[in-house]
Design a protein around this motif. Structure first.
Motif, PDB file in Angstrom:
ATOM      1  N   GLU A  79       0.864  -1.174   0.000  1.00 40.73           N
ATOM      2  CA  GLU A  79       0.000   0.000   0.000  1.00 40.73           C
ATOM      3  C   GLU A  79       0.895   1.217   0.000  1.00 40.73           C
ATOM      4  OE1 GLU A  79      -3.795  -0.280   2.103  1.00 40.73           O
ATOM      5  OE2 GLU A  79      -2.832  -1.875   3.216  1.00 40.73           O
ATOM      6  N   ARG A  80       0.927   1.901  -1.136  1.00 41.09           N
ATOM      7  CA  ARG A  80       1.877   2.996  -1.312  1.00 41.09           C
ATOM      8  C   ARG A  80       1.540   4.153  -0.384  1.00 41.09           C
ATOM      9  NH1 ARG A  80       3.593  -1.079  -3.641  1.00 41.09           N
ATOM     10  NH2 ARG A  80       3.044  -1.508  -5.795  1.00 41.09           N
ATOM     11  N   GLY A  81       2.554   4.823   0.071  1.00 36.26           N
ATOM     12  CA  GLY A  81       2.317   5.947   0.965  1.00 36.26           C
ATOM     13  C   GLY A  81       3.311   7.070   0.792  1.00 36.26           C
ATOM     14  N   LEU A  82       2.788   8.254   0.542  1.00 35.90           N
ATOM     15  CA  LEU A  82       3.611   9.463   0.519  1.00 35.90           C
ATOM     16  C   LEU A  82       2.813  10.542   1.241  1.00 35.90           C
ATOM     17  CD1 LEU A  82       4.752   9.505  -3.223  1.00 35.90           C
ATOM     18  CD2 LEU A  82       6.249   9.113  -1.259  1.00 35.90           C
ATOM     19  N   TYR A  83       3.503  11.555   1.752  1.00 33.73           N
ATOM     20  CA  TYR A  83       2.788  12.686   2.338  1.00 33.73           C
ATOM     21  C   TYR A  83       2.115  13.450   1.192  1.00 33.73           C
ATOM     22  CZ  TYR A  83       5.582  12.024   6.572  1.00 33.73           C
ATOM     23  OH  TYR A  83       6.170  11.512   7.697  1.00 33.73           O
ATOM     24  N   PRO A  84       0.794  13.513   1.185  1.00 34.62           N
ATOM     25  CA  PRO A  84       0.128  14.113   0.020  1.00 34.62           C
ATOM     26  C   PRO A  84       0.446  15.600  -0.180  1.00 34.62           C
ATOM     27  CG  PRO A  84      -1.475  13.505   1.732  1.00 34.62           C
ATOM     28  CD  PRO A  84      -0.158  12.979   2.176  1.00 34.62           C
ATOM     29  N   TYR A  86       3.214  17.408   0.935  1.00 39.42           N
ATOM     30  CA  TYR A  86       4.607  17.873   0.967  1.00 39.42           C
ATOM     31  C   TYR A  86       5.280  17.662  -0.383  1.00 39.42           C
ATOM     32  CZ  TYR A  86       3.998  17.613   6.073  1.00 39.42           C
ATOM     33  OH  TYR A  86       3.560  17.766   7.354  1.00 39.42           O
ATOM     34  N   ASP A  90      11.450  17.104  -0.727  1.00 38.83           N
ATOM     35  CA  ASP A  90      11.565  17.242   0.732  1.00 38.83           C
ATOM     36  C   ASP A  90      11.376  15.889   1.416  1.00 38.83           C
ATOM     37  OD1 ASP A  90      11.975  19.903   0.469  1.00 38.83           O
ATOM     38  OD2 ASP A  90       9.960  20.522   1.030  1.00 38.83           O
ATOM     39  N   GLN A  91      10.326  15.182   0.972  1.00 40.07           N
ATOM     40  CA  GLN A  91      10.062  13.922   1.677  1.00 40.07           C
ATOM     41  C   GLN A  91      11.084  12.837   1.335  1.00 40.07           C
ATOM     42  OE1 GLN A  91       6.085  12.212   0.971  1.00 40.07           O
ATOM     43  NE2 GLN A  91       5.606  13.962  -0.301  1.00 40.07           N
ATOM     44  N   TYR A  94      14.032  13.451   3.434  1.00 38.76           N
ATOM     45  CA  TYR A  94      13.699  13.020   4.796  1.00 38.76           C
ATOM     46  C   TYR A  94      13.829  11.498   4.942  1.00 38.76           C
ATOM     47  CZ  TYR A  94      10.501  12.057   8.762  1.00 38.76           C
ATOM     48  OH  TYR A  94       9.925  11.609   9.920  1.00 38.76           O
ATOM     49  N   PHE A  95      13.234  10.763   3.999  1.00 39.56           N
ATOM     50  CA  PHE A  95      13.316   9.299   4.078  1.00 39.56           C
ATOM     51  C   PHE A  95      14.785   8.838   4.007  1.00 39.56           C
ATOM     52  CE2 PHE A  95       8.949   9.358   1.849  1.00 39.56           C
ATOM     53  CZ  PHE A  95       8.294   9.463   3.061  1.00 39.56           C
ATOM     54  N   GLN A 139       8.065   6.132  -4.814  1.00 38.36           N
ATOM     55  CA  GLN A 139       8.253   5.184  -3.706  1.00 38.36           C
ATOM     56  C   GLN A 139       9.425   4.246  -3.970  1.00 38.36           C
ATOM     57  OE1 GLN A 139       5.816   4.348  -1.102  1.00 38.36           O
ATOM     58  NE2 GLN A 139       3.953   5.300  -1.798  1.00 38.36           N
ATOM     59  N   ALA A 142      12.440   6.076  -3.125  1.00 37.28           N
ATOM     60  CA  ALA A 142      12.636   6.106  -1.662  1.00 37.28           C
ATOM     61  C   ALA A 142      13.268   4.806  -1.182  1.00 37.28           C
ATOM     62  CB  ALA A 142      11.306   6.340  -0.957  1.00 37.28           C
TER      63      ALA A 142
ATOM     64  N   PHE B  12      11.959  17.356  10.618  1.00 43.42           N
ATOM     65  CA  PHE B  12      11.108  17.325   9.421  1.00 43.42           C
ATOM     66  C   PHE B  12       9.704  17.840   9.749  1.00 43.42           C
ATOM     67  CE2 PHE B  12       8.153  15.035   6.567  1.00 43.42           C
ATOM     68  CZ  PHE B  12       8.634  15.462   5.351  1.00 43.42           C
ATOM     69  N   GLN B  16       8.277  21.186   8.016  1.00 42.67           N
ATOM     70  CA  GLN B  16       7.142  21.025   7.111  1.00 42.67           C
ATOM     71  C   GLN B  16       5.899  21.707   7.656  1.00 42.67           C
ATOM     72  OE1 GLN B  16       7.245  19.901   4.037  1.00 42.67           O
ATOM     73  NE2 GLN B  16       9.420  19.479   4.246  1.00 42.67           N
ATOM     74  N   SER B 229      -2.252   7.497   5.085  1.00 46.04           N
ATOM     75  CA  SER B 229      -1.602   7.627   3.769  1.00 46.04           C
ATOM     76  C   SER B 229      -0.515   6.565   3.592  1.00 46.04           C
ATOM     77  CB  SER B 229      -0.998   9.021   3.604  1.00 46.04           C
ATOM     78  OG  SER B 229       0.091   9.179   4.488  1.00 46.04           O
ATOM     79  N   ARG B 230      -0.378   5.696   4.586  1.00 49.81           N
ATOM     80  CA  ARG B 230       0.571   4.566   4.550  1.00 49.81           C
ATOM     81  C   ARG B 230       2.037   4.995   4.574  1.00 49.81           C
ATOM     82  NH1 ARG B 230      -3.592   1.497   5.974  1.00 49.81           N
ATOM     83  NH2 ARG B 230      -5.215   1.500   4.411  1.00 49.81           N
ATOM     84  N   VAL B 231       2.274   6.270   4.885  1.00 46.87           N
ATOM     85  CA  VAL B 231       3.672   6.701   5.001  1.00 46.87           C
ATOM     86  C   VAL B 231       4.318   6.021   6.212  1.00 46.87           C
ATOM     87  CG1 VAL B 231       5.187   8.688   5.328  1.00 46.87           C
ATOM     88  CG2 VAL B 231       3.140   8.926   3.975  1.00 46.87           C
ATOM     89  N   LEU B 234       6.487   3.111   5.690  1.00 42.70           N
ATOM     90  CA  LEU B 234       7.823   3.415   5.176  1.00 42.70           C
ATOM     91  C   LEU B 234       8.718   3.945   6.306  1.00 42.70           C
ATOM     92  CD1 LEU B 234       9.570   3.541   2.689  1.00 42.70           C
ATOM     93  CD2 LEU B 234       8.649   5.788   2.171  1.00 42.70           C
ATOM     94  N   SER B 238      12.724   2.606   9.180  1.00 38.13           N
ATOM     95  CA  SER B 238      13.912   3.366   9.582  1.00 38.13           C
ATOM     96  C   SER B 238      13.919   3.736  11.060  1.00 38.13           C
ATOM     97  CB  SER B 238      14.005   4.654   8.764  1.00 38.13           C
ATOM     98  OG  SER B 238      13.921   4.384   7.392  1.00 38.13           O
TER      99      SER B 238
END
Lengths: 300, 460
Positions: A79-84, A86, A90-91, A94-95, A139, A142, B12, B16, B229-231, B234, B238
């Motif tokens: 299930e893909r996830g990114l900050y919608p 940002y 930047d993200q 961060y990762f 992703q 990342a 972060f 942000q 959002s499933r972040v 990820l 870490s």
């Protein structure tokens, strides 16, 4: 280097999500984790990653207790996830920083991957502005930017168009060439066959098949027969003890118990003088093995 | 280490969050509102009351009637009384018109008034005086009140003089009398000190509630966004979940504190910049010359002085500690609420127990003060038992303790005990969060209920 998953068990109350799962990766390559929905693949991956603790068993990397937060590991979640809201850059920085990369080092790696996956134009956009496929590429960046030794790809190709699916496959091949250890979970069996050397098939938390894919196939032998000829061969097949499993415009398929049984059908067709268009005796595909193993297990 | 990497999460989240448009616009709007409000405190009373100014020791009213006609039907006023009224800023004018004609004229005239003074008799004995002030429709009502009061005072003064009272004795009758009832054993407040002790806790508890609770909710929203959002999945490759919580809570705490200080500075600068226009300047003058003040002015100065005097460096340190502990108390619970949802739509429901807790805490800090109106009326420094409970209860102490410290209504030892109780509860909640958070953060599906979280926390 080696990854060893040894007898891990995970229970939620009375429900056993993973039951005594074991496998080992002793050399670089792609290891497949297969199973139906709810078979326990994602739970296994989460245990390997240290997100979940197992009730018993262990995961070791190079012989040491494994904790993803401390190891160079790349993960592309199902299930893909990114900050919608940002910015992508930047993200990703961060990762990468969470993986221990310094900012200049991260920017250099990200520059490479933005070029490699043709997403340079999106680096300053917000994730919500990107299509699903492009978000998937971000992703993957990342996961790969920290140059991890162990990569876990959970359904990496799902939802991708053929062009981008091919791009992902090329990238995976490149990572294989770099001697990476890759664990891949997918329902797309042709993809697994294309990349994987060793597999585990899970069903309801249990391991139903485990081993080297080629050896598993060899173990089955050439037991899948497909015949296409002009004229009806049903009675000839019956004389040889064969019952059709599938009848398509490409031919009639049979499960044979031995190559001898297949040859006897061929001889009868030749004796009858029926024009033969196709005669194929082969090992079962991974898809067929999967359905056989999981289907049989579910019927029991 | 379970908290390794929290600094990166903190940095972060901090960067942000302050880069988001909603934060920037929200902060600018709040600062502008506070600046306008604090400037308004100085400027508005002057604008609304006709801008009274003290010029050369005499009070004049800019919008006072241009002409005030006096009809002394009983002949009580002497020339010196008219002169005194003029000195008080009343613009006395002469006219040939009769009282009735003047009344007709006032209907259509502009910014004029007439004062009619007559005796009230009973059985041919004068029992009082009637001072009636008629005024043109566009005349400022407060200015009319002023000239009416001035005329009444002058009638009163002349009546006493006529009765043979000396000027000294008359002055003696005008002395200020302050009344109060005080419970033995309590500190004694003047009425202004009581007012400060009444209103400051209400304002402080409301402001702290807004800060602690609103930013606590932001923590919940941030964690819920990462989870839905499933972040989170990820991130957890870490860092450990506890590091995510600590990083987020700390970042939001710092942002909250910084925004609070910024708003305070903007308010103070705006108040000081406009002080010369109104009450701010008067308060500053009052504080700078307390010895020269008498009567109410001295009491106000004493009240402000006593309040400021009770603030020690240790109090300020403790207020910061309380703020941080209070924030942690609510933000950690908010983090659990945020982690318990799988869909953003469920967040409001997940926040309900926290909202209930926060509102109860705020009311515990707020209502005992409101219902302690007797304290203000009596001028006695009484603190009721519910107020004392609110100081020690960790749910309400973040909202109640700072004002108690500011006003000195608790001694330092009691304060430190209350802070320690709050700290113990924060540690307990942190332990619960550490235990439960990892269990629920990867849960997808139905909302995890509060009772389920409690059950997980108590499970061995």
């Amino acid at each position: 280097m080696s990854l060893k998953v040894d007898s891990i068990v995970k229970k939620y109350g009375e429900y056993t999500a993973v039951n005594n799962m074991s496998f080992e990766m002793t050399k670089p390559g792609v290891f497949a984790l297969l199973g139906t929905n709810g078979a326990g693949k994602t739970t296994t991956i989460r245990i390997i990653l240290g997100m979940l603790s197992s009730d018993s068993g262990s995961v070791t990397w190079n012989g040491k207790s494994f904790l993803a937060a401390n190891e160079p590991i790349g993960y592309l979640a199902e299930e893909r996830g990114l900050y919608p809201k940002y910015k992508i850059m930047d993200q990703l920085i961060y990762f990468a920083s969470l993986k221990g990369m310094k900012r200049p080092e991260a920017i250099k790696a990200l520059d490479y991957w933005f070029d490699r996956l043709n997403v340079n134009e999106y680096r300053n956009k917000r994730a919500e502005q990107l299509s699903k496929g492009n978000q998937q590429k971000i992703q993957l960046i990342a996961a790969l930017a920290p140059n991890p030794e162990l990569i876990i790809l959970d359904e990496p190709l799902s939802g991708l168009d053929p062009v981008n699916a091919e791009l992902f496959k090329t990238v995976i091949r490149e990572e294989i060439k770099k001697d990476k250890f890759i664990i891949m979970s997918s329902h797309q069996m042709p993809t697994i066959e294309e990349f994987c050397s060793d597999i585990v098939i899970m069903n309801k938390g249990n391991t139903v098949l485990h081993g080297n894919l080629n050896e598993i196939k060899k173990g089955y032998g050439r037991v899948k027969l497909t015949v296409k000829c002009e004229g009806d061969i049903t009675s000839l097949a019956a004389q040889c003890g064969l019952i059709a499993t599938e009848d398509t415009p490409n031919g009639v398929s049979y499960n044979v118990s031995s190559e001898q049984q297949a040859h006897s059908l061929l001889n009868k067709i030749m004796e009858q003088g029926l024009p033969l268009i196709r005669y194929e005796l082969r090992e079962p595909t991974l898809n067929e093995i999967f359905i056989e193993k999981v289907g049989a297990d579910n019927e029991n | 280490m379970k908290t390794k990497g929290w600094q990166k999460v903190f940095t972060f989240t901090l960067i942000q969050h302050i880069k988001t448009k909603s934060f920037i616009i929200g902060t600018i709007i709040v600062c502008l509102l506070v600046a306008l409000l604090t400037a308004g405190i100085n400027i508005l009373p002057g604008l609304l009351s006709g801008e009274e100014e003290v010029i050369g020791g005499e009070t004049t009213t800019q919008s006072s009637p241009d002409a005030v006609y006096i009809y002394d039907n009983c002949g009580i006023f002497l020339d010196e009384d008219i002169a005194s009224l003029t000195a008080m800023g009343v613009k006395i004018a002469q006219t040939e018109l009769s009282a009735d004609d003047m009344l007709d004229k006032l209907i259509t005239s502009s910014n004029e008034a007439m004062i009619s003074i007559s005796e009230i008799t009973s059985e041919n004995i004068v029992v009082g005086y009637n001072v009636k002030t008629y005024y043109a429709p566009d005349t400022d009502s407060e200015a009319v009140d002023y000239i009416s009061m001035a005329a009444s005072q002058m009638v009163d003064y002349r009546n006493m003089m006529n009765a043979g009272v000396s000027a000294e004795n008359y002055a003696a009758t005008q002395r200020y009398v302050s009344t109060s009832k005080i419970t033995a054993g309590t500190d004694e407040w003047n009425i202004f000190e009581s007012a400060i002790n009444y209103f400051v806790p209400i304002v402080v508890s409301l402001v702290l509630f807004m800060l602690i609770f609103v930013y606590g909710q932001t923590v919940a929203q941030s964690i819920a966004t990462e989870k839905t959002s499933r972040v989170m999945e990820l991130l957890l490759t870490s860092v450990r979940p506890l590091a995510v919580v600590i990083g987020k809570v700390m970042a939001m705490g710092i942002i909250s504190l910084a925004q609070f200080i910024l708003i305070g500075v903007v308010g103070a600068v705006s108040f000081m910049a406009t002080a010369s226009f109104g009450i701010g300047g008067e308060i500053m003058d009052m504080l700078n010359s307390t010895e020269a003040l008498t009567g109410e002015g001295a009491e106000i100065a004493e009240a402000i002085g006593n309040t400021l005097g009770s603030i020690s460096p240790l109090s300020i340190v403790l207020i910061f500690v309380i703020f941080i502990l209070g924030f942690l108390f609510y933000a950690l619970i908010a983090a659990l609420a945020g982690a318990s949802v799988s869909r953003m739509e469920d967040l409001a429901q997940a926040m309900q127990p926290l909202s209930f807790l926060g509102v109860v805490g705020m009311y515990l800090a707020y209502f005992p003060v409101i219902f302690n109106i007797d304290s203000m009326e009596s001028g006695a420094a009484t603190v009721n038992p519910v107020q004392i409970f609110s100081y020690y209860c960790p749910v309400s102490s973040p909202f109640a303790l700072p004002s108690a410290l500011l006003l000195g209504t608790m001694d330092m030892v009691q304060c430190i005990i209350a802070v320690l109780i709050l700290a113990v509860f924060v540690v307990l909640i942190a332990m619960v969060v550490a235990k439960v958070y990892e269990m629920i953060i990867l849960h997808n599906g139905n909302l995890i209920k509060f009772k389920d979280i409690i059950r997980m926390a108590t499970r061995k």
